[in-house]
Enzyme design. Structure first.
Site, PDB file in Angstrom:
ATOM      1  N   CYS A   1      57.658  44.005  42.240  1.00 45.30           N
ATOM      2  CA  CYS A   1      57.771  45.460  42.055  1.00 45.30           C
ATOM      3  C   CYS A   1      57.807  46.101  43.441  1.00 45.30           C
ATOM      4  O   CYS A   1      58.127  45.423  44.427  1.00 45.30           O
ATOM      5  CB  CYS A   1      56.647  46.006  41.174  1.00 45.30           C
ATOM      6  SG  CYS A   1      54.981  45.803  41.839  1.00 45.30           S
TER       7      CYS A   1
ATOM      8  N   ASN B   1      53.504  45.937  44.799  1.00 45.21           N
ATOM      9  CA  ASN B   1      52.752  44.724  44.447  1.00 45.21           C
ATOM     10  C   ASN B   1      51.268  45.016  44.224  1.00 45.21           C
ATOM     11  O   ASN B   1      50.410  44.209  44.533  1.00 45.21           O
ATOM     12  CB  ASN B   1      52.928  43.602  45.496  1.00 45.21           C
ATOM     13  CG  ASN B   1      52.414  42.224  45.068  1.00 45.21           C
ATOM     14  OD1 ASN B   1      52.009  41.420  45.906  1.00 45.21           O
ATOM     15  ND2 ASN B   1      52.417  41.934  43.792  1.00 45.21           N
TER      16      ASN B   1
ATOM     17  N   CYS C   1      50.539  47.432  41.221  1.00 47.28           N
ATOM     18  CA  CYS C   1      50.410  47.894  39.828  1.00 47.28           C
ATOM     19  C   CYS C   1      51.096  46.968  38.831  1.00 47.28           C
ATOM     20  O   CYS C   1      50.425  46.286  38.046  1.00 47.28           O
ATOM     21  CB  CYS C   1      50.975  49.309  39.677  1.00 47.28           C
ATOM     22  SG  CYS C   1      50.106  50.553  40.642  1.00 47.28           S
ATOM     23  N   ARG C   2      52.442  46.949  38.834  1.00 41.39           N
ATOM     24  CA  ARG C   2      53.178  46.241  37.782  1.00 41.39           C
ATOM     25  C   ARG C   2      53.230  44.733  37.980  1.00 41.39           C
ATOM     26  O   ARG C   2      52.903  43.965  37.068  1.00 41.39           O
ATOM     27  CB  ARG C   2      54.606  46.798  37.671  1.00 41.39           C
ATOM     28  CG  ARG C   2      54.657  48.202  37.120  1.00 41.39           C
ATOM     29  CD  ARG C   2      56.009  48.843  37.357  1.00 41.39           C
ATOM     30  NE  ARG C   2      56.252  49.088  38.782  1.00 41.39           N
ATOM     31  CZ  ARG C   2      57.372  49.571  39.302  1.00 41.39           C
ATOM     32  NH1 ARG C   2      58.382  49.848  38.504  1.00 41.39           N
ATOM     33  NH2 ARG C   2      57.487  49.776  40.603  1.00 41.39           N
ATOM     34  N   SER C   3      53.692  44.278  39.158  1.00 41.64           N
ATOM     35  CA  SER C   3      53.896  42.821  39.310  1.00 41.64           C
ATOM     36  C   SER C   3      52.585  42.026  39.295  1.00 41.64           C
ATOM     37  O   SER C   3      52.585  40.891  38.795  1.00 41.64           O
ATOM     38  CB  SER C   3      54.764  42.481  40.535  1.00 41.64           C
ATOM     39  OG  SER C   3      54.205  42.929  41.728  1.00 41.64           O
TER      40      SER C   3
ATOM     41  N   ASP D   1      57.194  52.827  36.753  1.00 42.58           N
ATOM     42  CA  ASP D   1      56.143  52.788  37.771  1.00 42.58           C
ATOM     43  C   ASP D   1      54.986  53.672  37.311  1.00 42.58           C
ATOM     44  O   ASP D   1      55.151  54.880  37.148  1.00 42.58           O
ATOM     45  CB  ASP D   1      56.733  53.315  39.081  1.00 42.58           C
ATOM     46  CG  ASP D   1      55.768  53.190  40.235  1.00 42.58           C
ATOM     47  OD1 ASP D   1      54.568  52.937  39.991  1.00 42.58           O
ATOM     48  OD2 ASP D   1      56.209  53.354  41.378  1.00 42.58           O
TER      49      ASP D   1
HETATM   50  P1  4NP Z   1      53.943  49.103  41.851  1.00 41.54           P
HETATM   51  O1  4NP Z   1      53.481  50.632  41.952  1.00 41.54           O
HETATM   52  O2  4NP Z   1      55.326  49.040  42.472  1.00 41.54           O
HETATM   53  O3  4NP Z   1      53.975  48.853  40.385  1.00 41.54           O
HETATM   54  O4  4NP Z   1      52.918  48.296  42.593  1.00 41.54           O
HETATM   55  C1  4NP Z   1      53.452  51.332  43.171  1.00 41.54           C
HETATM   56  C2  4NP Z   1      52.371  51.228  43.997  1.00 41.54           C
HETATM   57  C3  4NP Z   1      52.329  51.949  45.175  1.00 41.54           C
HETATM   58  C4  4NP Z   1      53.385  52.751  45.513  1.00 41.54           C
HETATM   59  C5  4NP Z   1      54.485  52.843  44.690  1.00 41.54           C
HETATM   60  C6  4NP Z   1      54.515  52.133  43.508  1.00 41.54           C
HETATM   61  N1  4NP Z   1      53.349  53.491  46.716  1.00 41.54           N
HETATM   62  O5  4NP Z   1      54.276  54.275  46.952  1.00 41.54           O
HETATM   63  O6  4NP Z   1      52.391  53.356  47.490  1.00 41.54           O
END
Ligand code: 4NP
Length: 153
Positions: free
Chosen positions: A7, A10, A12-14, A121
């Site tokens: 994602c 790295n 939240c989702r992955s 997201d």
């Molecule tokens: P992820 O979510 O891609 O599912 O881990 C996010 C976590 C942090 C950010 C964006 C998306 N960020 O912009 O910091």
């Protein structure tokens, strides 16, 4: 079989996709890891909300630490599942050559072939977003595990 979940952050989702798939597969034959296309959270634990939703379903993801996706991951992994279309573009940009792009797939295309659906997201939303992401990933990881067992992945 080596599978990488990708994602943006790295956190939240992955990490959820990694933890959920790991909970279903035979760990002796299937390696699962995750990475992000952005480095802002490198070295960090998954987001507290991801840790909490995984724990609700008896999955511990607190051994995970965020890392950046690297071109070498194309060599190491057999299959690279991305959560959304922007991850797809960012990952494919790093492919050592065009044939490696065949390893990359939007994860929800395993449950909804050809539809190019995205795992949203949840970072800027509330807890319901994490429950929603968990349910989507649990369903698709069940199907991925079935494919692995049928040797069709
Ligand atoms: P992820 O979510 O891609 O599912 O881990 C996010 C976590 C942090 C950010 C964006 C998306 N960020 O912009 O910091």
């Amino acid at each position: 079989m080596k599978i990488l979940m990708v994602c943006l952050g790295n956190i939240c989702r992955s990490p959820l996709a990694e933890g959920i798939l790991k909970s279903k597969v035979n760990p002796k034959t299937v390696i699962v890891d995750s990475a992000g296309t952005g480095a802002w959270h490198s070295g960090q634990l998954p987001d507290k909300r991801s840790i909490a939703i995984a724990k609700k379903y008896n999955i511990d993801i607190t051994d995970q630490r965020a890392r950046i996706f690297t071109p070498e991951d194309f060599i190491t992994f057999d299959k690279i599942y991305v959560m959304d279309k922007s991850n797809y573009v960012n990952v494919c940009r790093l492919a050592p050559s065009n044939e490696y792009i065949d390893k990359v797939e939007l994860i929800l295309n395993e449950s909804n072939p050809g539809k190019d659906l995205e795992v949203p997201d949840p970072y800027y939303g509330g807890d319901q977003g994490f429950e929603n992401v968990y349910q989507m990933l649990d369903e698709v990881c069940e199907q991925i595990n079935n494919k692995i067992k049928n040797a069709s992945l």
